[in-house]
Design a protein around this motif. Structure first.
Motif, mmCIF file in Angstrom:
data_model
loop_
_atom_site.group_PDB
_atom_site.id
_atom_site.type_symbol
_atom_site.label_atom_id
_atom_site.label_comp_id
_atom_site.label_asym_id
_atom_site.label_seq_id
_atom_site.Cartn_x
_atom_site.Cartn_y
_atom_site.Cartn_z
ATOM 1 N N PRO A 45 0.834 -1.213 0.000
ATOM 2 C CA PRO A 45 0.000 0.000 0.000
ATOM 3 C C PRO A 45 0.867 1.261 0.000
ATOM 4 O O PRO A 45 2.007 1.257 0.485
ATOM 5 C CB PRO A 45 -0.790 -0.109 1.307
ATOM 6 C CG PRO A 45 -0.765 -1.559 1.653
ATOM 7 C CD PRO A 45 0.557 -2.071 1.169
ATOM 8 N N ILE A 46 0.318 2.343 -0.529
ATOM 9 C CA ILE A 46 0.982 3.644 -0.506
ATOM 10 C C ILE A 46 0.409 4.428 0.669
ATOM 11 O O ILE A 46 -0.780 4.740 0.687
ATOM 12 C CB ILE A 46 0.759 4.400 -1.821
ATOM 13 C CG1 ILE A 46 1.322 3.588 -3.004
ATOM 14 C CG2 ILE A 46 1.405 5.772 -1.768
ATOM 15 C CD1 ILE A 46 1.000 4.187 -4.361
ATOM 16 N N VAL A 47 1.252 4.724 1.651
ATOM 17 C CA VAL A 47 0.814 5.391 2.879
ATOM 18 C C VAL A 47 1.263 6.849 2.826
ATOM 19 O O VAL A 47 2.451 7.144 2.661
ATOM 20 C CB VAL A 47 1.390 4.698 4.117
ATOM 21 C CG1 VAL A 47 0.895 5.379 5.392
ATOM 22 C CG2 VAL A 47 1.009 3.214 4.126
ATOM 23 N N ALA A 128 -8.613 7.926 0.224
ATOM 24 C CA ALA A 128 -8.049 6.686 0.745
ATOM 25 C C ALA A 128 -8.876 5.507 0.247
ATOM 26 O O ALA A 128 -10.105 5.568 0.194
ATOM 27 C CB ALA A 128 -8.024 6.713 2.262
ATOM 28 N N GLY A 129 -8.204 4.437 -0.135
ATOM 29 C CA GLY A 129 -8.897 3.258 -0.634
ATOM 30 C C GLY A 129 -8.226 2.694 -1.865
ATOM 31 O O GLY A 129 -7.019 2.877 -2.073
ATOM 32 N N THR A 130 -8.989 2.026 -2.691
ATOM 33 C CA THR A 130 -8.445 1.335 -3.861
ATOM 34 C C THR A 130 -8.452 2.233 -5.091
ATOM 35 O O THR A 130 -9.471 2.859 -5.406
ATOM 36 C CB THR A 130 -9.250 0.065 -4.148
ATOM 37 O OG1 THR A 130 -9.256 -0.771 -2.984
ATOM 38 C CG2 THR A 130 -8.644 -0.703 -5.317
ATOM 39 N N TRP A 131 -7.310 2.290 -5.778
ATOM 40 C CA TRP A 131 -7.171 3.025 -7.032
ATOM 41 C C TRP A 131 -6.722 2.068 -8.129
ATOM 42 O O TRP A 131 -6.074 1.056 -7.868
ATOM 43 C CB TRP A 131 -6.131 4.141 -6.887
ATOM 44 C CG TRP A 131 -6.589 5.291 -6.048
ATOM 45 C CD1 TRP A 131 -6.706 5.309 -4.696
ATOM 46 C CD2 TRP A 131 -6.986 6.582 -6.511
ATOM 47 N NE1 TRP A 131 -7.147 6.529 -4.273
ATOM 48 C CE2 TRP A 131 -7.330 7.335 -5.371
ATOM 49 C CE3 TRP A 131 -7.075 7.175 -7.765
ATOM 50 C CZ2 TRP A 131 -7.761 8.652 -5.448
ATOM 51 C CZ3 TRP A 131 -7.500 8.490 -7.846
ATOM 52 C CH2 TRP A 131 -7.845 9.219 -6.706
ATOM 53 N N ARG A 151 -3.983 -3.152 -12.666
ATOM 54 C CA ARG A 151 -3.352 -3.420 -11.372
ATOM 55 C C ARG A 151 -3.886 -2.418 -10.350
ATOM 56 O O ARG A 151 -3.737 -1.211 -10.525
ATOM 57 C CB ARG A 151 -1.834 -3.280 -11.489
ATOM 58 C CG ARG A 151 -1.057 -3.609 -10.212
ATOM 59 C CD ARG A 151 -1.007 -5.096 -9.973
ATOM 60 N NE ARG A 151 -0.467 -5.806 -11.104
ATOM 61 C CZ ARG A 151 0.849 -5.994 -11.308
ATOM 62 N NH1 ARG A 151 1.725 -5.477 -10.474
ATOM 63 N NH2 ARG A 151 1.267 -6.665 -12.358
ATOM 64 N N SER A 152 -4.553 -2.896 -9.315
ATOM 65 C CA SER A 152 -5.088 -1.997 -8.292
ATOM 66 C C SER A 152 -4.015 -1.676 -7.258
ATOM 67 O O SER A 152 -3.111 -2.472 -6.997
ATOM 68 C CB SER A 152 -6.311 -2.619 -7.618
ATOM 69 O OG SER A 152 -5.962 -3.831 -6.967
ATOM 70 N N VAL A 153 -4.131 -0.495 -6.670
ATOM 71 C CA VAL A 153 -3.180 -0.018 -5.674
ATOM 72 C C VAL A 153 -3.965 0.550 -4.499
ATOM 73 O O VAL A 153 -4.928 1.299 -4.695
ATOM 74 C CB VAL A 153 -2.253 1.059 -6.261
ATOM 75 C CG1 VAL A 153 -1.299 1.586 -5.198
ATOM 76 C CG2 VAL A 153 -1.473 0.509 -7.455
ATOM 77 N N GLN A 154 -3.549 0.193 -3.283
ATOM 78 C CA GLN A 154 -4.214 0.695 -2.088
ATOM 79 C C GLN A 154 -3.526 1.968 -1.604
ATOM 80 O O GLN A 154 -2.302 1.994 -1.421
ATOM 81 C CB GLN A 154 -4.181 -0.363 -0.980
ATOM 82 C CG GLN A 154 -5.324 -0.259 0.013
ATOM 83 C CD GLN A 154 -6.654 -0.652 -0.607
ATOM 84 O OE1 GLN A 154 -6.716 -1.365 -1.605
ATOM 85 N NE2 GLN A 154 -7.736 -0.179 -0.011
ATOM 86 N N VAL A 155 -4.297 3.033 -1.426
ATOM 87 C CA VAL A 155 -3.777 4.300 -0.902
ATOM 88 C C VAL A 155 -4.335 4.478 0.512
ATOM 89 O O VAL A 155 -5.546 4.393 0.723
ATOM 90 C CB VAL A 155 -4.188 5.482 -1.799
ATOM 91 C CG1 VAL A 155 -3.736 6.800 -1.190
ATOM 92 C CG2 VAL A 155 -3.586 5.313 -3.192
ATOM 93 N N GLN A 156 -3.440 4.729 1.476
ATOM 94 C CA GLN A 156 -3.852 4.766 2.879
ATOM 95 C C GLN A 156 -3.433 6.056 3.573
ATOM 96 O O GLN A 156 -2.413 6.665 3.223
ATOM 97 C CB GLN A 156 -3.241 3.577 3.633
ATOM 98 C CG GLN A 156 -3.694 2.222 3.128
ATOM 99 C CD GLN A 156 -2.992 1.075 3.840
ATOM 100 O OE1 GLN A 156 -1.883 1.224 4.332
ATOM 101 N NE2 GLN A 156 -3.647 -0.067 3.896
ATOM 102 N N SER A 246 -7.975 -1.057 5.374
ATOM 103 C CA SER A 246 -7.938 -0.762 3.939
ATOM 104 C C SER A 246 -7.660 0.711 3.639
ATOM 105 O O SER A 246 -7.176 1.049 2.558
ATOM 106 C CB SER A 246 -9.254 -1.176 3.276
ATOM 107 O OG SER A 246 -10.342 -0.450 3.841
ATOM 108 N N THR A 247 -7.943 1.606 4.586
ATOM 109 C CA THR A 247 -7.741 3.030 4.340
ATOM 110 C C THR A 247 -6.703 3.671 5.267
ATOM 111 O O THR A 247 -6.401 4.852 5.106
ATOM 112 C CB THR A 247 -9.068 3.807 4.501
ATOM 113 O OG1 THR A 247 -9.555 3.621 5.845
ATOM 114 C CG2 THR A 247 -10.101 3.319 3.501
ATOM 115 N N SER A 248 -6.168 2.916 6.219
ATOM 116 C CA SER A 248 -5.222 3.468 7.190
ATOM 117 C C SER A 248 -3.998 2.569 7.296
ATOM 118 O O SER A 248 -4.121 1.337 7.386
ATOM 119 C CB SER A 248 -5.875 3.594 8.573
ATOM 120 O OG SER A 248 -7.069 4.343 8.490
ATOM 121 N N GLY A 249 -2.817 3.181 7.301
ATOM 122 C CA GLY A 249 -1.578 2.420 7.307
ATOM 123 C C GLY A 249 -1.285 1.762 8.648
ATOM 124 O O GLY A 249 -1.726 2.214 9.707
#
Length: 276
Positions: A45-47, A128-131, A151-156, A246-249
């Motif tokens: 994930p990208i935090v 925050a969530g899936t991109w 390719r999905s990426v999680q942003v937190q 899913s939304t917090s690192g």
């Protein structure tokens, strides 16, 4: 958030930097452009916090029969509209041009690319969530090809965790009170705010041990406060560890060392002085 893409090249340097934000990708087959060997942040994930720009490593291989004007740019997006309509998340993209020159044709390999995201572009916590991930390729005569990288990426939102264990030192068998707080980035206010209702693990590492062990789990209070008690058994380090969602690192606090002693004093016999 939708903006036109601007391209800029650092003159005389080995790095091409592409700034601003792109828009929605088209079908992956459009324009005879394909991507493989893709990695964005190593699949993690990208935090993102509230101040520092996050630089995310990106690698891929592009293959095309087209001649390009600028190397491809990777970005994150939401929606499924055309180039001008979907939201895109990126402050900039750059890479060494050793394997992917400014102008070229055929295969292009990016081994050391980076996607940068500044908190300044995150004006809503809902980001925050899936991109999804996409790539934009600029072609001659103001043409371009946008490709869904599938390719999905999680942003937190980044979290912070603090700890304090007291008293220290403490007698064996007595009570140690461990407090702390878990908070997370609020992109709308630019601050960290207490994160209530979170399950956080209290962990202990005895002196001489190489890893922490979970002792108990505690739910954070209305302002993110953490508090519990344990019996003092041996000297070691205490910390809180939040595993994220899913939304917090995920984040662990630093450790707080507490020395535990037996409470038994050793009495030494008085020294006897002999007269000569």
């Amino acid at each position: 958030m939708t903006k036109k893409l601007w391209n800029a090249v650092v003159a005389g340097g080995a790095v091409a930097v592409f700034t601003a934000m792109a828009a929605a990708p088209a079908d992956a087959a459009t324009g005879a452009v394909s991507y493989s060997q893709l990695s964005i942040n190593g699949g993690k994930p990208i935090v993102i916090g509230i101040q520092e720009t996050v630089r995310v490593p990106v690698t891929f291989r592009m293959t095309t029969s087209r001649t390009w004007r600028w190397p491809p740019v990777v970005y994150l997006y939401r929606g499924k509209g055309d180039y001008w309509e979907s939201d895109s998340l990126r402050s900039g993209f750059g890479a060494s041009d050793d394997y992917c020159p400014t102008k070229g044709k055929g295969s292009c390999v990016i081994n050391d690319g980076w996607l940068s995201i500044s908190p300044t572009v995150l004006d809503a916590n809902g980001f925050a969530g899936t991109w999804k991930s996409g790539a934009y390729l600029s072609l001659p005569k103001d043409d371009d090809v946008s490709t869904d990288l599938k390719r999905s990426v999680q942003v937190q939102r980044a979290t912070r965790v603090t700890v304090n264990a007291a008293p220290e030192p403490v007698v064996k068998g007595k009570t140690i009170t461990v407090t702390g707080k878990v908070s997370r980035a609020n992109w709308e206010t630019g601050t960290y705010q207490g994160y209530a209702g979170r399950t956080v693990s209290l962990q202990f590492k005895a002196d001489g041990a190489s890893s922490y062990t979970t002792v108990k789990k505690v739910t954070s209070g209305s302002a993110g406060a953490l508090k519990t008690t344990v019996k003092a058994a041996k000297s070691g380090t205490w910390r809180w560890n939040y595993y994220g969602n899913s939304t917090s690192g995920a984040k662990a606090s630093t450790g707080d060392h507490v020395a535990v002693w037996s409470g038994v004093r050793v009495m030494h016999a008085p020294r006897v002085m002999h007269a000569r």
